[in-house]
Design a protein around this motif. Structure first.
Motif, PDB file in Angstrom:
ATOM      1  N   TRP A 120       0.827  -1.206   0.000  1.00 38.21           N
ATOM      2  CA  TRP A 120       0.000   0.000   0.000  1.00 38.21           C
ATOM      3  C   TRP A 120       0.861   1.256   0.000  1.00 38.21           C
ATOM      4  CZ3 TRP A 120      -4.088  -1.955  -1.735  1.00 38.21           C
ATOM      5  CH2 TRP A 120      -4.536  -3.203  -1.318  1.00 38.21           C
ATOM      6  N   TRP A 151       0.892   4.009   1.859  1.00 38.67           N
ATOM      7  CA  TRP A 151       1.034   4.925   3.021  1.00 38.67           C
ATOM      8  C   TRP A 151       2.471   5.031   3.545  1.00 38.67           C
ATOM      9  CZ3 TRP A 151       2.612   2.314   7.370  1.00 38.67           C
ATOM     10  CH2 TRP A 151       2.235   0.983   7.525  1.00 38.67           C
ATOM     11  N   ASN A 159       4.218  -5.427   3.820  1.00 39.46           N
ATOM     12  CA  ASN A 159       2.891  -5.370   4.419  1.00 39.46           C
ATOM     13  C   ASN A 159       1.870  -5.687   3.328  1.00 39.46           C
ATOM     14  OD1 ASN A 159       0.813  -4.677   6.352  1.00 39.46           O
ATOM     15  ND2 ASN A 159       0.510  -2.857   5.087  1.00 39.46           N
ATOM     16  N   GLU A 160       1.140  -6.774   3.520  1.00 37.93           N
ATOM     17  CA  GLU A 160       0.018  -7.169   2.654  1.00 37.93           C
ATOM     18  C   GLU A 160       0.377  -7.268   1.155  1.00 37.93           C
ATOM     19  OE1 GLU A 160      -3.544  -4.892   3.706  1.00 37.93           O
ATOM     20  OE2 GLU A 160      -3.705  -6.153   5.470  1.00 37.93           O
ATOM     21  N   TRP A 193     -10.431  -8.183   8.004  1.00 40.78           N
ATOM     22  CA  TRP A 193     -10.941  -6.821   7.881  1.00 40.78           C
ATOM     23  C   TRP A 193     -12.407  -6.789   7.448  1.00 40.78           C
ATOM     24  CZ3 TRP A 193      -8.811  -3.215  10.413  1.00 40.78           C
ATOM     25  CH2 TRP A 193      -7.435  -3.298  10.700  1.00 40.78           C
ATOM     26  N   ASN A 233     -13.408  -3.289   5.882  1.00 42.36           N
ATOM     27  CA  ASN A 233     -12.727  -3.023   4.612  1.00 42.36           C
ATOM     28  C   ASN A 233     -13.255  -3.929   3.499  1.00 42.36           C
ATOM     29  OD1 ASN A 233     -11.196  -1.400   6.226  1.00 42.36           O
ATOM     30  ND2 ASN A 233      -9.231  -2.441   5.846  1.00 42.36           N
ATOM     31  N   GLU A 256      -3.163  -9.092  11.773  1.00 41.34           N
ATOM     32  CA  GLU A 256      -3.924  -7.837  11.705  1.00 41.34           C
ATOM     33  C   GLU A 256      -5.409  -8.173  11.840  1.00 41.34           C
ATOM     34  OE1 GLU A 256      -1.458  -5.249   8.294  1.00 41.34           O
ATOM     35  OE2 GLU A 256      -3.636  -5.265   8.368  1.00 41.34           O
ATOM     36  N   TRP A 262      -4.764  -4.565  15.081  1.00 37.12           N
ATOM     37  CA  TRP A 262      -4.393  -3.340  14.337  1.00 37.12           C
ATOM     38  C   TRP A 262      -5.239  -2.211  14.889  1.00 37.12           C
ATOM     39  CZ3 TRP A 262      -0.890  -2.543  10.233  1.00 37.12           C
ATOM     40  CH2 TRP A 262      -0.947  -1.269   9.668  1.00 37.12           C
ATOM     41  N   PRO A 291      -2.284   4.627   9.751  1.00 36.09           N
ATOM     42  CA  PRO A 291      -1.300   5.316   8.913  1.00 36.09           C
ATOM     43  C   PRO A 291      -1.963   6.477   8.172  1.00 36.09           C
ATOM     44  CG  PRO A 291      -1.301   2.942   8.528  1.00 36.09           C
ATOM     45  CD  PRO A 291      -2.550   3.261   9.277  1.00 36.09           C
ATOM     46  N   GLN A 300      -2.949   7.160   5.342  1.00 33.94           N
ATOM     47  CA  GLN A 300      -3.966   7.021   4.278  1.00 33.94           C
ATOM     48  C   GLN A 300      -5.357   6.818   4.841  1.00 33.94           C
ATOM     49  OE1 GLN A 300      -2.831   4.428   5.578  1.00 33.94           O
ATOM     50  NE2 GLN A 300      -4.011   2.611   5.092  1.00 33.94           N
ATOM     51  N   GLU A 301      -5.447   6.818   6.159  1.00 32.02           N
ATOM     52  CA  GLU A 301      -6.766   6.635   6.786  1.00 32.02           C
ATOM     53  C   GLU A 301      -6.985   7.665   7.876  1.00 32.02           C
ATOM     54  OE1 GLU A 301      -7.536   1.878   6.326  1.00 32.02           O
ATOM     55  OE2 GLU A 301      -6.016   2.554   7.722  1.00 32.02           O
ATOM     56  N   TYR A 361      -9.051   2.855  13.375  1.00 30.99           N
ATOM     57  CA  TYR A 361      -8.910   1.529  14.002  1.00 30.99           C
ATOM     58  C   TYR A 361      -7.984   1.540  15.212  1.00 30.99           C
ATOM     59  CZ  TYR A 361     -10.985  -0.430   9.702  1.00 30.99           C
ATOM     60  OH  TYR A 361     -11.825  -0.739   8.649  1.00 30.99           O
TER      61      TYR A 361
HETATM   62  O1  LIG Z   1      -1.983  -3.252   6.388  1.00 38.59           O
HETATM   63  C1  LIG Z   1      -3.057  -2.656   6.517  1.00 38.59           C
HETATM   64  N1  LIG Z   1      -4.198  -3.338   6.615  1.00 38.59           N
HETATM   65  C2  LIG Z   1      -5.459  -2.750   6.962  1.00 38.59           C
HETATM   66  C3  LIG Z   1      -5.239  -1.449   7.693  1.00 38.59           C
HETATM   67  C4  LIG Z   1      -6.584  -0.817   8.058  1.00 38.59           C
HETATM   68  O2  LIG Z   1      -7.352  -0.568   6.935  1.00 38.59           O
HETATM   69  C5  LIG Z   1      -4.398  -0.539   6.817  1.00 38.59           C
HETATM   70  O3  LIG Z   1      -4.182   0.709   7.447  1.00 38.59           O
HETATM   71  C6  LIG Z   1      -3.048  -1.176   6.514  1.00 38.59           C
HETATM   72  O4  LIG Z   1      -2.597  -0.796   5.242  1.00 38.59           O
END
Ligand SMILES: O=C1NC[C@H](CO)[C@@H](O)[C@@H]1O
Length: 437
Positions: free
Chosen positions: A135, A137, A214-215, A285, A288, A330, A376, A401, A403-404, A409
């Motif tokens: 992502w 961020w 991350n992800e 999530w 999400n 997470e 998270w 982070p 971007q939110e 959360y």
């Molecule tokens: O790794 C992540 N997973 C979900 C989080 C919350 O939406 C996000 O902030 C982050 O990028």
């Protein structure tokens, strides 16, 4: 070469002595072992821990020590932390960043990571460090493509097109120049000597694992066979590369599970089958992924919790198939209302956390390969600075982070009901012994 704690390690980073080896978290078939005991993760996501540890600039060491002490008192024994960020023009990304441009790194932030590792060790916490981000961020893969493809770094908060973002981001895995710089960054951090402790990261038993990103996703939900193959190859080769630099630590992917694997269970298995991937990871999530609508909690709770329970249990079954541990690293849900305000209650989120903890604890107590959780994310003493809840440089860091919205959360130090749940279930989980084999 004698390491800082008298551990004999060959100059090429060969494994430390057997006695010291047991100090490290290792995967013993489907469970973690540490110091000769079963090791269960009661963890927090604390992406900005290294930022707070910096000696100047964004560093807030007094706050970091306070956060670590509060987490310790909450029974938290593991932190999942962003190890490196990439400088970018994107508004939704954190600044400053570790990599200003390829080959140029911010030593202030790297010393911050050193400080975090040193302080986590003092509290006998273990740390998972992720080395990139799917992502935007923290700059992440899209910023690498900006540097090496010349394409614009894509901010989905601006483009509003996640599918396009994910498909383009997958080009990172097959861009040779981007991979070269990524491996240079990996080598810089994995081979780093902690400037606070004098100990090489590769000999630090409080580092639990290196994590690819991350992800990381193979692309979007319609990822092609070729994209999936490139993703699996990237995981295997990069994890193998990390092990070649550091034979003491585990390597994990940072995957979300099926939601981050184009809902392809075979792909998730193939991505984690590599002998270089020591355990599986997954994330949960409901909001999400649109299972839960926080503006209609009564109407969507049953759907969300049914799907969540299935997601939690089915990935444990997949871990059984591979004979490796799995960590739920997470999960989260927003505050009642919904609201970003720290004043809002967290009744629904607490109920969700309890549901998650019940599944994790029940399955772990049965000897299944679920090795614990990281919620998270740790907000602690961080407070939103702006009426619109968006982060701006200079504002507090917190679990959300840039971007939110700040408060989405995050679990704050005043969220006593949530902290109590984490402590209660964390203590139960940590009391478990690994199943007799
Ligand atoms: O790794 C992540 N997973 C979900 C989080 C919350 O939406 C996000 O902030 C982050 O990028």
């Amino acid at each position: 070469m004698v390491g800082a704690v008298g551990i004999v390690a060959a100059a090429d980073g060969a494994p430390v002595t057997n006695a010291a080896r047991s100090e490290f978290v290792t995967a013993k078939k489907t469970h973690f072992s540490r110091k000769g005991q079963a090791y269960y993760i009661v963890g927090a996501n604390f992406w900005y821990g290294g930022y707070l540890g910096a000696p100047s600039g964004v560093g807030e060491r007094a706050r970091l020590l306070k956060e670590l002490d509060t987490m310790k008192a909450t029974g938290i024994n593991n932190l999942r932390v962003l190890a490196v960020s990439e400088k970018t023009d994107m508004k939704s990304a954190v600044s400053p960043a570790t990599t200003a441009k390829p080959g140029e790194y911010d030593e202030n932030l790297l010393v911050g990571l050193d400080f975090l590792m040193a302080e986590a060790a003092k509290r006998d916490m273990t740390v998972v460090l992720y080395l990139n981000n799917f992502w935007q961020w923290s700059g992440g893969m899209t910023q690498y493509l900006n540097w090496f493809e010349g394409t614009p770094a894509l901010d989905p908060n601006v483009t509003k097109d996640y599918d396009d973002y994910m498909k383009k981001n997958a080009r990172f895995y097959v861009n040779a120049a981007a991979q070269k710089e990524y491996r240079q960054v990996i080598a810089k951090i994995v081979k780093r000597v902690n400037t606070i402790t004098g100990k090489p990261y590769s000999e630090d038993p409080h580092l639990m694992s290196w994590q690819l990103a991350n992800e990381p996703r193979p692309g979007n939900g319609k990822a092609t066979k070729e994209e999936k193959a490139a993703y699996v190859k990237w995981i295997d080769e990069t994890a193998g590369y990390i092990h070649s630099l550091d034979r003491n630590h585990m390597v994990s992917t940072g995957s979300e599970g099926l939601a981050g694997s184009a809902h392809d269970a075979q792909l998730f298995l193939d991505a984690h089958r590599s002998k270089h991937v020591d355990y599986l990871t997954y994330h949960l999530w409901p909001k999400n992924w649109e299972w839960f609508d926080s503006r209609n909690p009564e109407g969507t709770w049953d759907n969300a919790i049914t799907k969540s329970r299935d997601y939690l249990n089915s990935h444990i079954e997949l871990a059984k198939k591979l004979g490796k541990p799995i960590v739920l690293e997470e999960f989260g849900l927003d505050r009642d209302g919904p609201s970003f305000s720290i004043k809002a209650t967290t009744r629904i989120r607490d109920r969700f956390y309890k549901e998650v903890f019940d599944v994790v604890y029940t399955r772990a107590a049965k000897g299944d390969p679920i090795a614990g959780f990281n919620f998270w994310a740790w907000g602690g003493a961080g407070r939103a600075a702006n009426a619109d809840y968006w982060w701006k440089p200079g504002n507090d860091f917190m679990g959300d982070p840039p971007q939110e919205e700040q408060g989405l959360y995050s679990v704050f130090d005043t969220d006593t009901s949530s902290l109590k749940l984490i402590k209660e279930y964390g203590d139960k989980l940590k009391s478990l012994k690994a199943p007799a084999r």
